[in-house]
Design an enzyme around this catalytic site. Structure first.
Site, PDB file in Angstrom:
ATOM      1  N   GLY A  66      28.831   8.687 -48.666  1.00  0.00           N
ATOM      2  CA  GLY A  66      29.981   7.801 -48.861  1.00  0.00           C
ATOM      3  C   GLY A  66      29.626   6.581 -49.697  1.00  0.00           C
ATOM      4  O   GLY A  66      30.418   6.139 -50.538  1.00  0.00           O
ATOM      5  N   ASP A  67      28.436   6.028 -49.460  1.00  0.00           N
ATOM      6  CA  ASP A  67      27.981   4.876 -50.244  1.00  0.00           C
ATOM      7  C   ASP A  67      27.810   5.266 -51.712  1.00  0.00           C
ATOM      8  O   ASP A  67      28.114   4.492 -52.620  1.00  0.00           O
ATOM      9  CB  ASP A  67      26.644   4.363 -49.702  1.00  0.00           C
TER      10      ASP A  67
END
Length: 300
Positions: free
Chosen positions: A250-251
């Protein structure tokens, strides 16, 4: 300039154990150490994509020393605040028949330490990008995101927020440039079951009505949907590959989105590069490299 904030960075000690059994001695078959924290992950992928950033946050003890050293080896700058009491976390992530995690507590962060962070953030200028991501340590007021954004309100700083329910909802009135809930979190915010893309688009629009500029909703194996500030809707499927690692995907998507937006000022391309970046990390043992990302980008 781009800045990322990791309130509770860590050393992630990742071990593989065959047939882990409780109550006995288990021996690892492999082990690695990664420099963990959502903001650190964002900075690492931004570096791979050619964008400099400065990682902010709090570190303490010998583990904090190693995090600072590790960030330098990853190739981006840091300006961490040294905390007196405690030590930066060591998170044990064990991969066996099932994945098990034991996460450390982190140092004791005082009001004085937090004020030092505010002083650094208040030096940000019009056009800068600030990424706020991840959970808040127990020693910090859980409205810290809101406080930061209220202090920076009106300065022309584009703020990206990747956080869960209340942390996210509390900052919408300050018009974050980008927020990235997943589809389950989006449903939880409104007490609704999202059964279709149309449902996701509708509730992403409600977040915009509450103040968000752009809303990026990740949907795991179903890809992602972006609702832009112009009310345009873009959907991107997932790349094909074998998932090896869920940490940092996600990052990586956030970093890829930022890099794609800065590259072309085109939201469709930003979503595409974000998707390629997130997938590349998911298909890697650690954070994706530029080579991995570009290869997937060309296949999307």
């Amino acid at each position: 300039m781009i800045y990322t904030v990791t309130f509770n960075p860590a050393l992630d000690y990742v071990v593989k154990v065959d047939n882990f059994t409780t109550g006995t001695v288990n021996r690892t078959v492999s082990e690695e150490i990664f420099y963990g924290g959502k903001g650190i992950n964002v900075s690492a992928v931004l570096k791979e994509l050619g964008y400099a950033s400065t990682a902010l946050g709090f570190v303490a003890g010998f583990t904090g020393d190693e995090i600072e050293r590790g960030v330098r080896t990853l190739g981006f700058a840091s300006d961490f605040i040294r905390v007196k009491d405690g030590m930066s976390r060591i998170n044990v992530k064990m991969k066996s028949d099932n994945e098990t995690e034991i996460n450390g507590i982190g140092p004791q962060i005082t009001e004085s330490d937090v004020e030092k962070l505010f002083e650094k953030l208040e030096k940000l200028e019009n056009g800068d990008i600030l990424v706020l991501s991840g959970s808040i340590p127990k020693s910090i007021d859980d409205r810290i995101y809101e406080t930061i954004m209220s202090r920076l309100d009106g300065k022309g700083i584009r703020i990206v927020v990747d956080a869960t329910k209340d942390l996210l909802l509390n900052v919408l009135k300050y018009h974050p440039f980008l927020i990235k809930p997943n589809n389950h979190e989006l449903g939880e915010m409104f007490g609704a079951e999202l059964k279709s893309d149309e449902d996701i688009i509708t509730y992403a629009g409600k977040l915009q009505e509450m103040g968000a500029v752009n809303v990026l909703v990740s949907m795991a194996g179903d890809g992602a949907i972006l609702v832009t500030e112009e009310k345009e809707v873009h959907k991107m499927g997932v790349a094909k590959g074998t998932v090896k690692n869920s940490v940092g995907a996600g990052d990586s998507m956030v970093a890829g989105f930022i890099a794609g937006y800065l590259d072309k000022r085109d939201y469709a391309y930003a979503l595409k590069l974000g998707t390629a970046s997130g997938s590349a990390t998911a298909f890697s043992e650690g954070i994706a490299t530029r080579k991995d990302i570009i290869e997937l980008l060309e296949k999307l």
